[in-house]
Design a protein around this motif. Structure first.
Motif, short mmCIF file in Angstrom:
data_model
loop_
_atom_site.label_atom_id
_atom_site.label_comp_id
_atom_site.label_asym_id
_atom_site.label_seq_id
_atom_site.Cartn_x
_atom_site.Cartn_y
_atom_site.Cartn_z
N UNK A 14 0.84 -1.20 0.00
CA UNK A 14 0.00 0.00 0.00
C UNK A 14 0.87 1.25 0.00
N UNK A 15 0.33 2.31 -0.54
CA UNK A 15 1.03 3.59 -0.56
C UNK A 15 1.04 4.24 0.82
N UNK A 16 0.05 3.89 1.66
CA UNK A 16 -0.05 4.41 3.03
C UNK A 16 -0.80 3.38 3.86
N UNK A 17 -0.56 3.33 5.17
CA UNK A 17 -1.28 2.37 6.01
C UNK A 17 -2.79 2.61 5.96
N UNK A 18 -3.54 1.52 6.01
CA UNK A 18 -5.01 1.59 6.00
C UNK A 18 -5.49 1.06 7.34
N UNK A 19 -6.04 1.95 8.18
CA UNK A 19 -6.44 1.59 9.54
C UNK A 19 -7.95 1.58 9.68
N UNK A 20 -8.44 0.53 10.35
CA UNK A 20 -9.83 0.47 10.78
C UNK A 20 -9.84 0.07 12.25
N UNK A 21 -11.02 -0.07 12.83
CA UNK A 21 -11.09 -0.37 14.26
C UNK A 21 -10.48 -1.72 14.62
N UNK A 22 -10.39 -2.63 13.64
CA UNK A 22 -9.86 -3.98 13.92
C UNK A 22 -8.36 -4.09 13.71
N UNK A 23 -7.71 -3.10 13.11
CA UNK A 23 -6.28 -3.21 12.87
C UNK A 23 -5.84 -2.37 11.69
N UNK A 24 -4.61 -2.63 11.23
CA UNK A 24 -4.02 -1.82 10.17
C UNK A 24 -3.47 -2.73 9.09
N UNK A 25 -3.60 -2.31 7.84
CA UNK A 25 -3.05 -3.03 6.70
C UNK A 25 -1.91 -2.23 6.10
N UNK A 26 -0.86 -2.94 5.69
CA UNK A 26 0.24 -2.31 4.96
C UNK A 26 0.35 -2.87 3.54
N UNK A 27 -0.44 -3.90 3.25
CA UNK A 27 -0.43 -4.50 1.92
C UNK A 27 -1.77 -5.18 1.69
N UNK A 28 -2.10 -5.34 0.42
CA UNK A 28 -3.29 -6.11 0.05
C UNK A 28 -2.83 -7.53 -0.25
N UNK A 29 -3.31 -8.47 0.55
CA UNK A 29 -2.93 -9.88 0.39
C UNK A 29 -4.09 -10.59 -0.31
N UNK A 30 -3.86 -10.99 -1.55
CA UNK A 30 -4.94 -11.52 -2.38
C UNK A 30 -4.59 -12.91 -2.89
N UNK A 31 -5.63 -13.60 -3.34
CA UNK A 31 -5.47 -14.86 -4.06
C UNK A 31 -5.87 -14.62 -5.51
N UNK A 32 -4.94 -14.86 -6.41
CA UNK A 32 -5.18 -14.67 -7.85
C UNK A 32 -5.40 -16.02 -8.50
#
Length: 342
Positions: A14-32
């Motif tokens: 991610x270009x910047x951390x994404x925070x919600x009430x449950x925690x923070x993301x630094x990357x999008x972890x996907x299944x392709x």
């Protein structure tokens, strides 16, 4: 002709951390996922979500459990009988839609008798932070027509007020991500009304839905974690006024369209949302979001880099993916635009 299934984990910083009430993301972890048949390749993507007991490993295991059936020509209808709604089924369902369009020399929207994907007004999200920093983030997107505000139970009124001051003209969606209780929701009613909030998304934990029965809110309440598939709608009546449709919850485009139709018939207002993902996860959602009152498909806009031909945004005006990216056969010009090479 036999098909060949492949699935892998992919990480998008991610270009910047994404925070919600449950925690923070630094990357999008996907299944392709890719499903090949001859020279054609259908693609899909999903985001395993810990809130629903999913991991990258569990989703890959689910996908592998139907590998032989997929290779043997499993249909989308049969897929729904083998896998529950969730990330694994989503990636496979969307890949099958893509493959079917290519094999037919057409597009998914033509098969569904829909117009081609068009520009959507998406919410731009202000992630959870101090009120001061949330106001600064909101100021950077103040020209957006729709802004989503991630809050928690610590200082929600101050968080929303900071965003409202910085973006006075935007419609606001407030998303506590299940972090409130019924008492806080009741206490927040004057602030929600005064700050002209358009929608409150999943304020209470899904297990506490009964507390909303008969609750008269100043602002419509939208079910997110409480609504996955069309069969969930009857128990949401009298508790929620809107539902958030996400492909990763419904298990793909097939059930998402069914949920949208059933929700409209049931009098619910429609929101179409997403996880933090790449444009491959967003492309099918354009077909669900047409005509939705609230659209929240800014997931790829958080990435440092996206697929070539992915979505583009200008002040929340979200351009669909390039022709031929997903859901359209090469050369299917009659479906809206000349398809580019995949």
């Amino acid at each position: 002709m036999l098909r060949e299934l492949s699935a892998r984990h992919r990480s998008w910083p991610l270009a910047a951390p994404f925070r919600i009430s449950r925690g923070v993301k630094h990357s999008a972890e996907v299944v392709a996922v890719e499903i090949r048949e001859g020279e054609h390749c259908g693609r899909g993507e999903s985001v395993p979500y810990a809130r629903y007991g999913e991991t990258i490993e569990s989703v890959l295991h689910q996908i592998q459990s139907v590998r032989q059936a997929i290779d043997d020509g499993l249909s989308r209808e049969q897929l729904a009988e083998l896998l529950p709604a969730g990330a694994a089924r989503n990636a496979l369902d969307c890949a099958l839609w893509d493959l079917e369009a290519q094999l037919a020399g057409s597009s998914v929207w033509s098969v569904l008798r829909l117009a081609p994907p068009q520009v959507l007004t998406t919410a731009l999200t202000v992630s959870l932070d101090t009120p001061e920093r949330m106001g600064e983030a909101a100021a950077r997107i103040a020209s957006a027509r729709l802004v989503k505000v991630k809050v928690d139970a610590s200082a929600p009124a101050a968080q929303i007020e900071a965003v409202r001051r910085a973006a006075p003209a935007a419609r606001l969606i407030v998303d506590p991500n299940e972090s409130w209780n019924i008492d806080l929701l009741r206490d927040m009613q004057p602030a929600l009304a005064a700050l002209d909030v358009a929608l409150v998304e999943q304020p209470l934990p899904a297990a506490d839905d009964d507390a909303l029965a008969g609750f008269e809110s100043a602002v419509p309440i939208c079910a997110d974690e409480s609504c996955h598939v069309a069969a969930d709608l009857p128990r949401l009546q009298g508790r929620y006024q809107a539902v958030n449709i996400k492909l990763d919850k419904t298990g793909g485009l097939t059930e998402a369209l069914a949920l949208r139709a059933a929700a409209r018939a049931g009098g619910f207002r429609i929101m179409v949302g997403c996880m933090i993902c790449s444009s491959m996860g967003i492309a099918p959602a354009f077909l669900v979001a047409r005509g939705a009152e609230f659209v929240d498909l800014d997931g790829p806009l958080w990435l440092e880099a996206d697929h070539d031909g992915g979505v583009q945004s200008r002040h929340g005006a979200l351009q669909p993916v390039a022709a031929g990216f997903w859901g359209q056969a090469d050369g299917a010009i009659g479906d809206g635009a000349a398809a580019s090479a995949r």
